[in-house]
Design a protein around this motif. Sequence first.
Motif, PDB file in Angstrom:
ATOM      1  N   CYS A   1       3.022   9.142  11.877  1.00 47.32           N
ATOM      2  CA  CYS A   1       2.238   8.383  10.898  1.00 47.32           C
ATOM      3  C   CYS A   1       1.941   6.969  11.400  1.00 47.32           C
TER       4      CYS A   1
ATOM      5  N   LEU B   1       1.040   5.201   1.181  1.00 44.58           N
ATOM      6  CA  LEU B   1       0.452   6.322   1.906  1.00 44.58           C
ATOM      7  C   LEU B   1       0.983   7.617   1.309  1.00 44.58           C
ATOM      8  N   GLU B   2       0.128   8.597   1.152  1.00 47.15           N
ATOM      9  CA  GLU B   2       0.585   9.934   0.788  1.00 47.15           C
ATOM     10  C   GLU B   2       0.497  10.786   2.047  1.00 47.15           C
ATOM     11  N   ILE B   3       1.605  11.380   2.417  1.00 48.53           N
ATOM     12  CA  ILE B   3       1.650  12.218   3.611  1.00 48.53           C
ATOM     13  C   ILE B   3       2.041  13.619   3.192  1.00 48.53           C
TER      14      ILE B   3
ATOM     15  N   HIS C   1       0.873  -1.181   0.000  1.00 48.47           N
ATOM     16  CA  HIS C   1       0.000   0.000   0.000  1.00 48.47           C
ATOM     17  C   HIS C   1       0.907   1.226   0.000  1.00 48.47           C
TER      18      HIS C   1
ATOM     19  N   TRP D   1      -3.663   0.389   8.311  1.00 42.45           N
ATOM     20  CA  TRP D   1      -3.488  -0.455   7.127  1.00 42.45           C
ATOM     21  C   TRP D   1      -3.100  -1.871   7.525  1.00 42.45           C
TER      22      TRP D   1
ATOM     23  N   GLU E   1      -1.884   5.797  10.862  1.00 46.22           N
ATOM     24  CA  GLU E   1      -2.254   5.430   9.491  1.00 46.22           C
ATOM     25  C   GLU E   1      -1.654   4.083   9.097  1.00 46.22           C
ATOM     26  N   ILE E   2      -0.412   3.849   9.504  1.00 46.11           N
ATOM     27  CA  ILE E   2       0.245   2.580   9.182  1.00 46.11           C
ATOM     28  C   ILE E   2      -0.426   1.436   9.935  1.00 46.11           C
TER      29      ILE E   2
ATOM     30  N   SER F   1       5.494  10.133  -0.481  1.00 42.33           N
ATOM     31  CA  SER F   1       4.956   8.788  -0.685  1.00 42.33           C
ATOM     32  C   SER F   1       5.720   7.806   0.190  1.00 42.33           C
TER      33      SER F   1
END
Length: 134
Positions: free
Chosen positions: A17, A5-7, A3, A24, A20-21, A128
């Motif tokens: 982060c 992630l855009e941060i 996956h 997922w 968010e991780i 990214s």
Amino acid sequence: MHHTLEIRTRGKGLYPCTREIAAWVASTKTESGLLTVFIQHTSASLVIQENADPDVTLDLADFFERLAPEDDPRYRHTTEGSDDMPAHIRAALTQTSLSIPVIGGRMALGTWQGIYLFEHRSGPQRRSVVLHLR
């Protein structure tokens, strides 16, 4: 499985982060494995640091400012701005990838550990971060 992630960052600093991780990882329903977190940039990095006292991340950012200052006349690479070469140095001294065990469906981080994107450029960026779980 993987996956991206855009941060979005707002300039230099450490951006948490972990949440968010972790979301997922939970969505994959993987009970046991190894998570690789990889940033696709040369002027930002990843670190695992204390997540309880915000002074830790502020002190880290301040330390790296002193370690690799902007506008050093010894830098050759200046075409992308005065913050770019220090950003490359800071990224070289930290990490572009992290390996984290997944046990019982969760990252095996310690009680006070959090994952941070360490932005080394002065202006806002879109970063990214690739997650790969095996």
